[in-house]
Design an enzyme around this catalytic site. Sequence first.
Site, PDB file in Angstrom:
ATOM      1  N   GLY A  98      -6.224   5.969   4.823  1.00 28.67           N
ATOM      2  CA  GLY A  98      -4.958   5.469   4.294  1.00 28.67           C
ATOM      3  C   GLY A  98      -3.804   5.551   5.266  1.00 28.67           C
ATOM      4  O   GLY A  98      -2.647   5.421   4.873  1.00 28.67           O
ATOM      5  N   HIS A 105       1.504  12.364  11.521  1.00 34.76           N
ATOM      6  CA  HIS A 105       2.552  12.925  10.660  1.00 34.76           C
ATOM      7  C   HIS A 105       1.917  13.642   9.489  1.00 34.76           C
ATOM      8  O   HIS A 105       0.870  13.233   8.989  1.00 34.76           O
ATOM      9  CB  HIS A 105       3.519  11.834  10.170  1.00 34.76           C
ATOM     10  CG  HIS A 105       2.824  10.649   9.559  1.00 34.76           C
ATOM     11  ND1 HIS A 105       2.249   9.653  10.330  1.00 34.76           N
ATOM     12  CD2 HIS A 105       2.586  10.315   8.272  1.00 34.76           C
ATOM     13  CE1 HIS A 105       1.715   8.744   9.532  1.00 34.76           C
ATOM     14  NE2 HIS A 105       1.885   9.127   8.272  1.00 34.76           N
TER      15      HIS A 105
HETATM   16  P1  AMP Z   1       0.743   6.932   6.320  1.00 34.24           P
HETATM   17  O1  AMP Z   1       0.399   5.816   5.370  1.00 34.24           O
HETATM   18  O2  AMP Z   1       0.096   8.241   6.007  1.00 34.24           O
HETATM   19  O3  AMP Z   1       0.540   6.490   7.747  1.00 34.24           O
HETATM   20  O4  AMP Z   1       2.280   7.229   6.094  1.00 34.24           O
HETATM   21  C1  AMP Z   1       3.286   6.470   6.660  1.00 34.24           C
HETATM   22  C2  AMP Z   1       4.528   6.788   5.884  1.00 34.24           C
HETATM   23  O5  AMP Z   1       5.645   6.428   6.652  1.00 34.24           O
HETATM   24  C3  AMP Z   1       4.656   6.057   4.543  1.00 34.24           C
HETATM   25  O6  AMP Z   1       4.776   7.013   3.498  1.00 34.24           O
HETATM   26  C4  AMP Z   1       5.915   5.227   4.701  1.00 34.24           C
HETATM   27  O7  AMP Z   1       6.673   5.162   3.525  1.00 34.24           O
HETATM   28  C5  AMP Z   1       6.646   5.967   5.791  1.00 34.24           C
HETATM   29  N1  AMP Z   1       7.536   5.169   6.621  1.00 34.24           N
HETATM   30  C6  AMP Z   1       7.269   3.986   7.227  1.00 34.24           C
HETATM   31  N2  AMP Z   1       8.324   3.576   7.941  1.00 34.24           N
HETATM   32  C7  AMP Z   1       9.276   4.534   7.805  1.00 34.24           C
HETATM   33  C8  AMP Z   1      10.615   4.689   8.305  1.00 34.24           C
HETATM   34  N3  AMP Z   1      11.175   3.756   9.100  1.00 34.24           N
HETATM   35  N4  AMP Z   1      11.302   5.789   7.946  1.00 34.24           N
HETATM   36  C9  AMP Z   1      10.755   6.722   7.140  1.00 34.24           C
HETATM   37  N5  AMP Z   1       9.500   6.638   6.649  1.00 34.24           N
HETATM   38  C10 AMP Z   1       8.781   5.553   6.965  1.00 34.24           C
END
Ligand code: AMP
Length: 119
Positions: A98, A105
């Site tokens: 996912g 992160h």
């Molecule tokens: P994942 O799907 O585990 O890779 O998580 C990526 C996360 O990054 C998701 O929960 C998004 O909502 C978050 N996300 C994407 N772009 C940004 C952004 N510019 N600032 C803060 N969060 C973000």
Amino acid sequence: MQACIFCKIVAGEIPATVIERDDDVIVITDVNPQAPTHLLVMPVQHFANLNAFAEGANDIVVAHLFAVAARLGASAGKESADSPGGYRLVVNTGANGGQTVAHLHVHVLAGRHMTWPPG
Ligand code: AMP
Ligand code: ZN
């Protein structure tokens, strides 16, 4: 990594709500929160995901990442009269995991009851 959105946040090139940062780790709020508290704890240095680490080579960064995530989770998920407390750390890794942003992160989720199994 020029194209990486989280590297751009680290560099201050696109805006984010930064909760804290040190030389190795930065914490921002997730733009699409899945819980009352939804933070992203990431290394300043670009690593695509946990698979980018050779075991042993970056253990200090990984340990620091999780130590910061656990501290923030414990703080946000503190037991109170309204809540038994607790939090969840999530590291989505690869497509089936996912992962949508290819910069490692740790999600810190707190403030509501989490269910299991995850979707
Ligand atoms: P994942 O799907 O585990 O890779 O998580 C990526 C996360 O990054 C998701 O929960 C998004 O909502 C978050 N996300 C994407 N772009 C940004 C952004 N510019 N600032 C803060 N969060 C973000
Ligand atoms: Zn990056």
